[in-house]
Design an enzyme around this catalytic site. Structure first.
Site, PDB file in Angstrom:
ATOM      1  N   HIS A  68      49.128  45.446  38.293  1.00  0.00           N
ATOM      2  CA  HIS A  68      49.373  45.404  39.734  1.00  0.00           C
ATOM      3  C   HIS A  68      49.134  46.756  40.381  1.00  0.00           C
ATOM      4  O   HIS A  68      48.730  46.822  41.540  1.00  0.00           O
ATOM      5  CB  HIS A  68      50.804  44.931  39.998  1.00  0.00           C
ATOM      6  CG  HIS A  68      50.969  43.449  39.923  1.00  0.00           C
ATOM      7  ND1 HIS A  68      51.527  42.701  40.941  1.00  0.00           N
ATOM      8  CD2 HIS A  68      50.638  42.563  38.959  1.00  0.00           C
ATOM      9  CE1 HIS A  68      51.537  41.423  40.602  1.00  0.00           C
ATOM     10  NE2 HIS A  68      51.013  41.314  39.399  1.00  0.00           N
ATOM     11  N   VAL A  72      45.456  47.751  43.394  1.00  0.00           N
ATOM     12  CA  VAL A  72      45.657  48.162  44.786  1.00  0.00           C
ATOM     13  C   VAL A  72      45.325  49.651  44.873  1.00  0.00           C
ATOM     14  O   VAL A  72      46.099  50.490  44.438  1.00  0.00           O
ATOM     15  CB  VAL A  72      47.105  47.910  45.254  1.00  0.00           C
ATOM     16  CG1 VAL A  72      47.277  48.402  46.689  1.00  0.00           C
ATOM     17  CG2 VAL A  72      47.446  46.429  45.156  1.00  0.00           C
ATOM     18  N   GLY A  74      43.481  51.448  43.124  1.00  0.00           N
ATOM     19  CA  GLY A  74      43.247  52.136  41.863  1.00  0.00           C
ATOM     20  C   GLY A  74      44.515  52.469  41.098  1.00  0.00           C
ATOM     21  O   GLY A  74      45.629  52.254  41.570  1.00  0.00           O
ATOM     22  N   SER A  78      50.984  54.053  42.668  1.00  0.00           N
ATOM     23  CA  SER A  78      51.525  53.739  43.999  1.00  0.00           C
ATOM     24  C   SER A  78      52.534  52.594  43.957  1.00  0.00           C
ATOM     25  O   SER A  78      53.468  52.549  44.763  1.00  0.00           O
ATOM     26  CB  SER A  78      50.389  53.413  44.970  1.00  0.00           C
ATOM     27  OG  SER A  78      49.651  52.287  44.525  1.00  0.00           O
ATOM     28  N   GLU A  90      55.031  48.999  47.882  1.00  0.00           N
ATOM     29  CA  GLU A  90      54.296  47.821  47.408  1.00  0.00           C
ATOM     30  C   GLU A  90      55.214  46.873  46.636  1.00  0.00           C
ATOM     31  O   GLU A  90      54.902  45.693  46.468  1.00  0.00           O
ATOM     32  CB  GLU A  90      53.143  48.262  46.503  1.00  0.00           C
ATOM     33  CG  GLU A  90      52.083  49.076  47.235  1.00  0.00           C
ATOM     34  CD  GLU A  90      51.067  49.716  46.299  1.00  0.00           C
ATOM     35  OE1 GLU A  90      50.991  49.290  45.122  1.00  0.00           O
ATOM     36  OE2 GLU A  90      50.365  50.647  46.723  1.00  0.00           O
ATOM     37  N   HIS A 164      48.285  36.053  39.062  1.00  0.00           N
ATOM     38  CA  HIS A 164      48.961  35.066  38.235  1.00  0.00           C
ATOM     39  C   HIS A 164      50.387  35.472  37.947  1.00  0.00           C
ATOM     40  O   HIS A 164      50.727  36.644  37.929  1.00  0.00           O
ATOM     41  CB  HIS A 164      48.235  34.909  36.902  1.00  0.00           C
ATOM     42  CG  HIS A 164      47.208  33.839  36.927  1.00  0.00           C
ATOM     43  ND1 HIS A 164      47.520  32.510  36.877  1.00  0.00           N
ATOM     44  CD2 HIS A 164      45.874  33.918  37.002  1.00  0.00           C
ATOM     45  CE1 HIS A 164      46.397  31.811  36.914  1.00  0.00           C
ATOM     46  NE2 HIS A 164      45.393  32.651  36.995  1.00  0.00           N
ATOM     47  N   THR A 165      51.245  34.490  37.725  1.00  0.00           N
ATOM     48  CA  THR A 165      52.588  34.748  37.253  1.00  0.00           C
ATOM     49  C   THR A 165      52.519  34.927  35.761  1.00  0.00           C
ATOM     50  O   THR A 165      52.476  33.967  35.011  1.00  0.00           O
ATOM     51  CB  THR A 165      53.525  33.587  37.620  1.00  0.00           C
ATOM     52  OG1 THR A 165      53.463  33.354  39.013  1.00  0.00           O
ATOM     53  CG2 THR A 165      54.944  33.897  37.216  1.00  0.00           C
ATOM     54  N   ASP A 217      52.181  30.714  27.163  1.00  0.00           N
ATOM     55  CA  ASP A 217      51.586  30.390  25.870  1.00  0.00           C
ATOM     56  C   ASP A 217      52.628  29.658  25.040  1.00  0.00           C
ATOM     57  O   ASP A 217      53.593  30.250  24.574  1.00  0.00           O
ATOM     58  CB  ASP A 217      51.145  31.677  25.157  1.00  0.00           C
ATOM     59  CG  ASP A 217      50.608  31.406  23.758  1.00  0.00           C
ATOM     60  OD1 ASP A 217      50.404  30.228  23.424  1.00  0.00           O
ATOM     61  OD2 ASP A 217      50.396  32.379  23.024  1.00  0.00           O
TER      62      ASP A 217
END
Length: 297
Positions: A68, A72, A74, A78, A90, A164-165, A217
């Protein structure tokens, strides 16, 4: 250590990053801290190993933080910033709020490093190192992490995009496949029938269990391997977007290749993680080395 998240990383890594981002960054180096903090990896590993004793999913959480962060503006740390004057975190953006976790372990790693190498190791590099260690501890491949990133002085809440979660998914994310797929009154025909019944027991019709978590999975949630792809071949992908990888023209061959060869998956995953870590890092005199990952200096 749960690694369902790691396997799902293929949606960004092997299917996206290795085709879209540069394979190297001359300003990053695996030996960057050799003369300034030579034990950086062992310090990070120690904290992650201790954290895993209390939270089996911490490896998955740390890898997700790295993902994550990099997507955003790079790999600049952040994502780790809290709200402050001039900074909208964020963390509280809709795709992240209540979804990303593990910040307290990053803080523990930073404190441990500040005790031995004050003002040297960036928070962005902590995310990269802890991701590699998390994969390795889960039985996956290892690689030399390219280092030398610096930390941003800003966040970009508006730039946060959905993802994705990872690791686990709530019933609300896939229950539409179980009972009334696309308004048909029937389940998703691409779901294996035995797996369907298992999911229905976890997520009964009516929505009362929307927040119940299910492993992405089902076959090996605690090991890093290629079972994710075998599951897709057996129509046992939890999320609709994942199962579609098996049937899409541009991804079906990749699913088959990785299901047939774990070593091929490992090799591609390693290169993809290296490539992702090269997304627009701050280096040289750009940014800073935060003393506290939650706030700018």
């Amino acid at each position: 250590m749960s690694s369902s998240l790691v396997k799902m990383a293929i949606l960004f890594a092997s299917l996206l990053i290795m085709f879209m981002f540069p394979r190297s960054n001359a300003q990053l180096s695996a030996t960057f801290y050799d003369s300034t903090c030579s034990n950086v990896s062992s310090v990070v590993r120690g904290v992650v190993e201790r954290a895993a004793q209390n939270d089996v999913r911490i490896g998955a959480k740390l890898i997700r933080l790295h993902f994550h962060d990099c997507f955003v503006d790079g790999c600049d740390g952040s994502l780790l910033l809290d709200d402050a004057d001039g900074i909208e975190s964020e963390k509280s953006a809709a795709p992240n709020n209540g979804s990303v976790d593990g910040f307290e372990v990053v803080d523990e790693i930073k404190t441990a490093l500040e005790n031995v190498c004050p003002g040297v190791v960036s928070c962005a590099d902590i995310l990269a190192i802890s991701s590699q260690i998390s994969v390795s501890l889960a039985g996956g491949p290892t690689w030399q992490v390219q280092l030398g990133r610096r930390d941003s002085r800003t966040a970009n809440r508006a730039g946060v995009t959905g993802a994705h979660t990872f690791g686990r998914a709530r019933c609300a994310a896939f229950s539409h496949r179980l009972y009334d797929f696309n308004g048909s009154g029937n389940p998703d025909p691409s779901l294996d029938t035995t797996y369907l019944e298992t999911l229905r027991q976890t997520c009964p019709q009516g929505g009362s269990n929307d927040n119940t978590l299910t492993n992405l999975d089902r076959s090996s949630p605690d090991g890093f391997d290629n079972d994710y792809f075998t599951n897709l071949q057996n129509n046992q992908g939890l999320l609709q977007t994942d199962q579609e990888l098996k049937s899409e023209d541009d991804t079906a061959d990749i699913v088959e290749r990785f299901a047939d060869s774990q070593s091929d998956f490992f090799d591609s995953f390693v290169q993809s993680m290296i490539n992702m870590g090269n997304i627009r890092p701050l280096t040289g005199n750009d940014g800073e080395i935060r003393l506290d990952c939650k706030r700018v200096n």
